[in-house]
Structures are given as C-alpha cells and as structure tokens.
Design a protein around this motif. Structure first.
Motif, PDB file in Angstrom:
ATOM      1  N   GLN A  11      -0.500  10.360  -1.443  1.00 27.41           N
ATOM      2  CA  GLN A  11      -1.710  11.154  -1.252  1.00 27.41           C
ATOM      3  C   GLN A  11      -1.417  12.338  -0.344  1.00 27.41           C
ATOM      4  OE1 GLN A  11      -5.066   8.844   0.086  1.00 27.41           O
ATOM      5  NE2 GLN A  11      -4.647   7.156  -1.341  1.00 27.41           N
ATOM      6  N   ASP A  12      -2.072  13.449  -0.625  1.00 25.86           N
ATOM      7  CA  ASP A  12      -1.844  14.655   0.175  1.00 25.86           C
ATOM      8  C   ASP A  12      -2.142  14.427   1.655  1.00 25.86           C
ATOM      9  OD1 ASP A  12      -1.024  16.041  -2.035  1.00 25.86           O
ATOM     10  OD2 ASP A  12      -2.978  17.000  -2.398  1.00 25.86           O
ATOM     11  N   ARG A  13      -3.080  13.525   1.958  1.00 25.97           N
ATOM     12  CA  ARG A  13      -3.482  13.293   3.344  1.00 25.97           C
ATOM     13  C   ARG A  13      -2.359  12.672   4.169  1.00 25.97           C
ATOM     14  NH1 ARG A  13      -8.542  13.816   4.458  1.00 25.97           N
ATOM     15  NH2 ARG A  13      -8.547  12.340   6.202  1.00 25.97           N
TER      16      ARG A  13
ATOM     17  N   MET B 189       0.826  -1.208   0.000  1.00 26.42           N
ATOM     18  CA  MET B 189       0.000   0.000   0.000  1.00 26.42           C
ATOM     19  C   MET B 189       0.862   1.260   0.000  1.00 26.42           C
ATOM     20  SD  MET B 189      -2.896  -1.230   2.771  1.00 26.42           S
ATOM     21  CE  MET B 189      -4.021   0.103   2.387  1.00 26.42           C
ATOM     22  N   SER B 190       2.047   1.195  -0.605  1.00 33.50           N
ATOM     23  CA  SER B 190       2.969   2.328  -0.558  1.00 33.50           C
ATOM     24  C   SER B 190       2.424   3.569  -1.258  1.00 33.50           C
ATOM     25  CB  SER B 190       4.310   1.941  -1.183  1.00 33.50           C
ATOM     26  OG  SER B 190       4.134   1.501  -2.522  1.00 33.50           O
ATOM     27  N   GLU B 191       1.426   3.398  -2.130  1.00 35.75           N
ATOM     28  CA  GLU B 191       0.858   4.549  -2.845  1.00 35.75           C
ATOM     29  C   GLU B 191       0.154   5.528  -1.903  1.00 35.75           C
ATOM     30  OE1 GLU B 191      -2.390   1.543  -2.485  1.00 35.75           O
ATOM     31  OE2 GLU B 191      -0.261   1.475  -3.044  1.00 35.75           O
ATOM     32  N   LEU B 192      -0.171   5.080  -0.689  1.00 40.17           N
ATOM     33  CA  LEU B 192      -0.839   5.976   0.257  1.00 40.17           C
ATOM     34  C   LEU B 192       0.027   7.197   0.560  1.00 40.17           C
ATOM     35  CD1 LEU B 192      -2.528   3.652   2.925  1.00 40.17           C
ATOM     36  CD2 LEU B 192      -3.650   5.054   1.188  1.00 40.17           C
ATOM     37  N   LEU B 193       1.336   7.009   0.582  1.00 42.90           N
ATOM     38  CA  LEU B 193       2.221   8.124   0.918  1.00 42.90           C
ATOM     39  C   LEU B 193       2.294   9.167  -0.185  1.00 42.90           C
ATOM     40  CD1 LEU B 193       5.194   6.434   2.803  1.00 42.90           C
ATOM     41  CD2 LEU B 193       3.268   7.691   3.748  1.00 42.90           C
TER      42      LEU B 193
ATOM     43  N   ALA C   5       0.704  16.264   7.701  1.00 41.83           N
ATOM     44  CA  ALA C   5      -0.531  15.673   7.175  1.00 41.83           C
ATOM     45  C   ALA C   5      -0.843  14.357   7.881  1.00 41.83           C
ATOM     46  CB  ALA C   5      -0.400  15.457   5.672  1.00 41.83           C
ATOM     47  N   ARG C   6       0.166  13.537   8.084  1.00 45.76           N
ATOM     48  CA  ARG C   6      -0.070  12.266   8.770  1.00 45.76           C
ATOM     49  C   ARG C   6      -0.537  12.500  10.201  1.00 45.76           C
ATOM     50  NH1 ARG C   6       4.552  10.868   5.762  1.00 45.76           N
ATOM     51  NH2 ARG C   6       5.956  11.203   7.530  1.00 45.76           N
ATOM     52  N   ASN C   7       0.015  13.504  10.865  1.00 44.72           N
ATOM     53  CA  ASN C   7      -0.412  13.787  12.228  1.00 44.72           C
ATOM     54  C   ASN C   7      -1.870  14.251  12.267  1.00 44.72           C
ATOM     55  OD1 ASN C   7       0.325  13.986  15.067  1.00 44.72           O
ATOM     56  ND2 ASN C   7       0.106  16.195  14.813  1.00 44.72           N
ATOM     57  N   ARG C   8      -2.269  15.064  11.274  1.00 42.75           N
ATOM     58  CA  ARG C   8      -3.668  15.519  11.226  1.00 42.75           C
ATOM     59  C   ARG C   8      -4.628  14.362  10.997  1.00 42.75           C
ATOM     60  NH1 ARG C   8      -1.473  19.774   8.140  1.00 42.75           N
ATOM     61  NH2 ARG C   8      -2.128  18.715   6.201  1.00 42.75           N
ATOM     62  N   ASN C   9      -4.196  13.367  10.277  1.00 48.67           N
ATOM     63  CA  ASN C   9      -5.067  12.247   9.900  1.00 48.67           C
ATOM     64  C   ASN C   9      -4.620  10.943  10.546  1.00 48.67           C
ATOM     65  OD1 ASN C   9      -6.791  13.653   7.769  1.00 48.67           O
ATOM     66  ND2 ASN C   9      -4.733  14.076   7.014  1.00 48.67           N
ATOM     67  N   ILE C  10      -4.033  11.054  11.725  1.00 51.82           N
ATOM     68  CA  ILE C  10      -3.444   9.890  12.363  1.00 51.82           C
ATOM     69  C   ILE C  10      -4.470   8.823  12.704  1.00 51.82           C
ATOM     70  CG2 ILE C  10      -3.584  10.746  14.747  1.00 51.82           C
ATOM     71  CD1 ILE C  10      -0.611   8.877  13.129  1.00 51.82           C
ATOM     72  N   ASP C  11      -5.715   9.225  13.026  1.00 54.48           N
ATOM     73  CA  ASP C  11      -6.733   8.221  13.351  1.00 54.48           C
ATOM     74  C   ASP C  11      -6.946   7.272  12.184  1.00 54.48           C
ATOM     75  OD1 ASP C  11      -7.076   9.123  15.903  1.00 54.48           O
ATOM     76  OD2 ASP C  11      -8.985  10.135  15.530  1.00 54.48           O
ATOM     77  N   GLU C  12      -6.986   7.808  10.964  1.00 59.68           N
ATOM     78  CA  GLU C  12      -7.201   6.973   9.780  1.00 59.68           C
ATOM     79  C   GLU C  12      -6.066   5.962   9.630  1.00 59.68           C
ATOM     80  OE1 GLU C  12      -7.583   9.588   6.463  1.00 59.68           O
ATOM     81  OE2 GLU C  12      -9.153  10.790   7.412  1.00 59.68           O
ATOM     82  N   LEU C  13      -4.843   6.414   9.839  1.00 60.15           N
ATOM     83  CA  LEU C  13      -3.696   5.523   9.699  1.00 60.15           C
ATOM     84  C   LEU C  13      -3.680   4.467  10.803  1.00 60.15           C
ATOM     85  CD1 LEU C  13      -0.979   8.137   8.701  1.00 60.15           C
ATOM     86  CD2 LEU C  13      -1.878   6.302   7.261  1.00 60.15           C
ATOM     87  N   TYR C  14      -4.062   4.865  12.007  1.00 63.59           N
ATOM     88  CA  TYR C  14      -4.085   3.893  13.093  1.00 63.59           C
ATOM     89  C   TYR C  14      -5.179   2.844  12.881  1.00 63.59           C
ATOM     90  CZ  TYR C  14      -0.676   6.294  16.081  1.00 63.59           C
ATOM     91  OH  TYR C  14       0.482   6.819  16.613  1.00 63.59           O
ATOM     92  N   ILE C  15      -6.313   3.245  12.340  1.00 55.43           N
ATOM     93  CA  ILE C  15      -7.376   2.285  12.053  1.00 55.43           C
ATOM     94  C   ILE C  15      -6.908   1.295  10.986  1.00 55.43           C
ATOM     95  CG2 ILE C  15      -9.674   2.044  11.022  1.00 55.43           C
ATOM     96  CD1 ILE C  15     -10.389   4.719  12.434  1.00 55.43           C
ATOM     97  N   LEU C  16      -6.215   1.803   9.968  1.00 53.65           N
ATOM     98  CA  LEU C  16      -5.658   0.923   8.942  1.00 53.65           C
ATOM     99  C   LEU C  16      -4.651  -0.046   9.551  1.00 53.65           C
ATOM    100  CD1 LEU C  16      -5.116   0.087   5.982  1.00 53.65           C
ATOM    101  CD2 LEU C  16      -3.420   1.950   5.897  1.00 53.65           C
ATOM    102  N   LEU C  17      -3.784   0.464  10.406  1.00 45.16           N
ATOM    103  CA  LEU C  17      -2.788  -0.370  11.062  1.00 45.16           C
ATOM    104  C   LEU C  17      -3.464  -1.468  11.878  1.00 45.16           C
ATOM    105  CD1 LEU C  17       0.286  -0.647  11.624  1.00 45.16           C
ATOM    106  CD2 LEU C  17      -0.041   0.905  13.560  1.00 45.16           C
TER     107      LEU C  17
END
Length: 387
Positions: free
Chosen positions: A272-274, A266-270, A280-292
């Motif tokens: 994305q602007d989000r 899933m390297s293409e996620l990086l 950006a990752r800190n602002r959307n950290i919940d999304e990344l943690y849910i994926l993890l």
C-alpha cells in the motif's frame, strides 16, 4: 593514585567540580587512566550527602561519580591553599570546574590566571549558558536545562504535559561533552604544544543534543515545515502490552516490517502507498504502532521474545533498575565491581563500558572517605615533588 594504565595514563587533572556534570566528567577521565586530584571545600563536596548513605559523607551519588580520584580538602579563600593550588596548576595537564566563571576568577582558578601559570594547561569550564549570550551567569541546574532545551517539552507525548526525565540527563550529557572536549584539546596540545581554555555550556550542549533528530522542516532555509520526527514524537512509541506483561519492540526498517508482517500474515500492507516507503511509513507511523500494539497483546512476552529473535527484529523485556543487578549479560561481561573506600567499607560500582585492546582501563577502585580527606595530601605531595 598516580593514574592508570588506560589511554590517559600520566595525564594529571585538577578537579574543582561538584554536583553531577563535573564529577561525572572527571570520573570518565579517571577511568581512562588520568591521575585526578579532586579539590573539595571545607566539609567536603555537597554531593557526599545525596542518595542513600550508610556512612556520613559517603552518599551513593557521591560514590558513583567520584571513584578513582584522590580527594583533598582545601579552602580556596585562604592564602596558603591558593599557593598550593597555583603550584598544582603548574604541574597539571587539565583543570576542570563547573562554577560560574566570576566565582572561578575570584578563587584564582579562572582561565587567564591558570594559563598564565601554565601555558600548556587545558582549562575546562562547564557553564550553564555560553558566556557571550544574554543568559550568561544565570544559575543552571539539570531541571532548568531540560526545560530550556526543549527536552522536557518533548516528553509531552508520553506524560501529556512537559515533564523531566527521571535522570539528570542534562548534567550527564554535559559531563560527556566536557570529557570529549578535554581529550580533543589534549590531542591538539600534542600537536601544537599549547594549552587553551574551553567552555562547555550545558544549555547549548543540550539544545544540540535535543535537536539532532527533531530539526524537521527547520533544517532548511527557508523552512520546509515545522520541527519534529514523527516516530519519536508518537504517543504510541512506548513499551507494549503482551498477554502477560510488557515488551519493547522496534520494528524499524523495511526488513523488520517485512519479516514481522509476513509472520502475522499481513505482508500485503507493504504494497500500500501508505506504507511502501520509509517516508510513507514515517508519516503514518501512528497507524503502524497501533497495529503493532494490537498484535502484541495476543501472545506472551516470552513467546514474542523468541519469535522476534528468530525474525531478527529488535526486542527486549522491560527491566527495572533493580533488575539490572541480576542481568545475565551484565554478569557475563563483569560490569559490576566491589570497591573500597579509604576506611575499607565496601560499595558496588560499574566498570567503564568502553574496552581498549592496547591500553586497557582499570576496574573501579577506591573512593575517598569524608573523614580521610587528608589522605589526598599524598597525591598533592607527589605532584609537587615532580619538578
């Protein structure tokens, strides 16, 4: 005990502390080589009854925070004991107490009295709140300081309501801060030749501790927004379930995310602007943690630990407190030691974590039994014999 081989070898500490913050501080000093005389009230320190006990007056909490000290029982309300204390102050390098300041003054160990006796003394007082504020003099225990400092409120994202950490972290941090302040004051004395009084308020210490990563927009004048650090406040920052257990994983900087996402395809996620930048990752950290969370459930704990180690992504299994006693790393570094009390009963203790190449620290050793407090008289006599 006459002090050890550590960097504070030869420093004499007069310890009037009880409960957690003060004894933890003075044990740290003792582990660094200081010669500590712990003055206990008639009947012994209240913490002698805390935790698990096998022998009266030797509770596990007391043993864990009062090793490497000489204990003596003195009634500071008696004229004879006060005369002894004045003599000891005259030969001490440091005096530590965690009483309310007026009580210390009444007992003859306040800063003005102590520094008049010994101008080279470092007088350290652990207080609940700074003496120049409206909370001065209020009783302060760990739970109250966790509450007042914002630390209990920060736990809301985990416990769904404010809650205390299952450890007296306010006391321990105050003890660490006091040991640090004392060593700094001793260093200043080496340069100036003069002692001084230092005050370490638990409340202010814990507020600074709590705010370090939580300033958020309040770090600016005028404010740029609310307080907070999204990663720490995320309800999804927690141990994750694997297919057969739990694991702690910290996918933190870009290298971590890139290697992990490449592994799962899933390297293409990086791109994305989000998720492209740290901000950006800190602002959307919940999304990344849910994926993890979703991805980690697909493999076993053992599999993930091996994979993440190969990816150089921080990960550890979830250990219970009981698991620590069988931890292979702690065993390899000789972390646990058996110590004796003055009646030769055996206890298990942890060694200091710090390592000094030129002034090695001593391993934990004896702790004074409740019915042998008179043994500390030898340390008192040794101090007093040294003119």
């Amino acid at each position: 005990m006459s002090g050890g081989t550590g960097p504070l070898g030869g420093i004499r500490v007069l310890d009037f502390t009880t409960t957690f913050s003060g004894p933890y501080c003075t044990q740290l000093l003792a582990e660094m080589g200081a010669d500590v005389i712990k003055v206990e009230a008639p009947g012994g320190d209240i913490t002698r009854s805390l935790g698990t006990t096998r022998t009266p007056g030797m509770g596990s909490v007391f043993v864990a925070s009062n090793r490497n000290k000489s204990s003596v029982e003195l009634d500071l309300k008696s004229d004879e004991a006060r005369a002894t204390i004045r003599a000891l102050i005259g030969r001490a390098d440091c005096l530590v107490h965690n009483m309310r300041p007026p009580a210390a003054v009444r007992l003859g160990i306040g800063p003005d009295t102590a520094l008049q006796i010994n101008p080279r003394l470092v007088h350290a007082a652990i207080t609940g709140y700074g003496s120049d504020g409206p909370y001065a003099g209020r009783p302060a225990y760990d739970d109250c300081i966790q509450a007042a400092s914002g630390l209990a409120w920060l736990q809301t994202s985990v416990a769904q309501q404010p809650s205390y950490m299952s450890s007296p972290v306010a006391d321990k941090v105050a003890g660490l801060a006091t040991a640090n302040a004392i060593t700094a004051a001793l260093f200043w004395r080496e340069r100036s030749g003069s002692g001084q009084a230092i005050e370490i308020p638990m409340f202010e210490t814990l507020v600074g501790f709590t705010l370090m990563e939580q300033w958020g927009g309040r770090a600016f004048v005028p404010p740029e927004g609310p307080t907070g650090y999204a990663r720490m406040r995320s309800p999804h920052r927690r141990p994750y379930r694997t297919s057969d257990g739990l694991i702690s994983v910290v996918v933190y900087h870009e290298g971590h995310w890139r290697r992990f996402l490449e592994f799962v395809g899933m390297s293409e996620l990086l791109e994305q602007d989000r998720y492209r930048t740290v901000e950006a990752r800190n602002r959307n950290i919940d999304e990344l943690y849910i994926l993890l969370e979703e991805l980690l459930e697909k493999r076993s704990t053992v599999d993930w630990l091996k994979i993440l180690d190969e990816l150089d992504v921080p990960a550890m299994p979830i250990a219970s407190v009981d698991d620590l006693f069988d931890d292979e790393h702690l065993e390899a570094v000789g972390f646990f030691h058996e110590v004796l009390d003055s009646e030769n009963a055996t206890y298990l203790a942890s060694r200091p974590a710090a390592r000094f190449s030129a002034s090695p620290l001593e391993s934990p050793h004896r702790v004074a039994s409740l019915d042998r407090l008179d043994a500390g008289a030898a340390a008192v006599e040794r101090w007093l014999a040294d003119e």
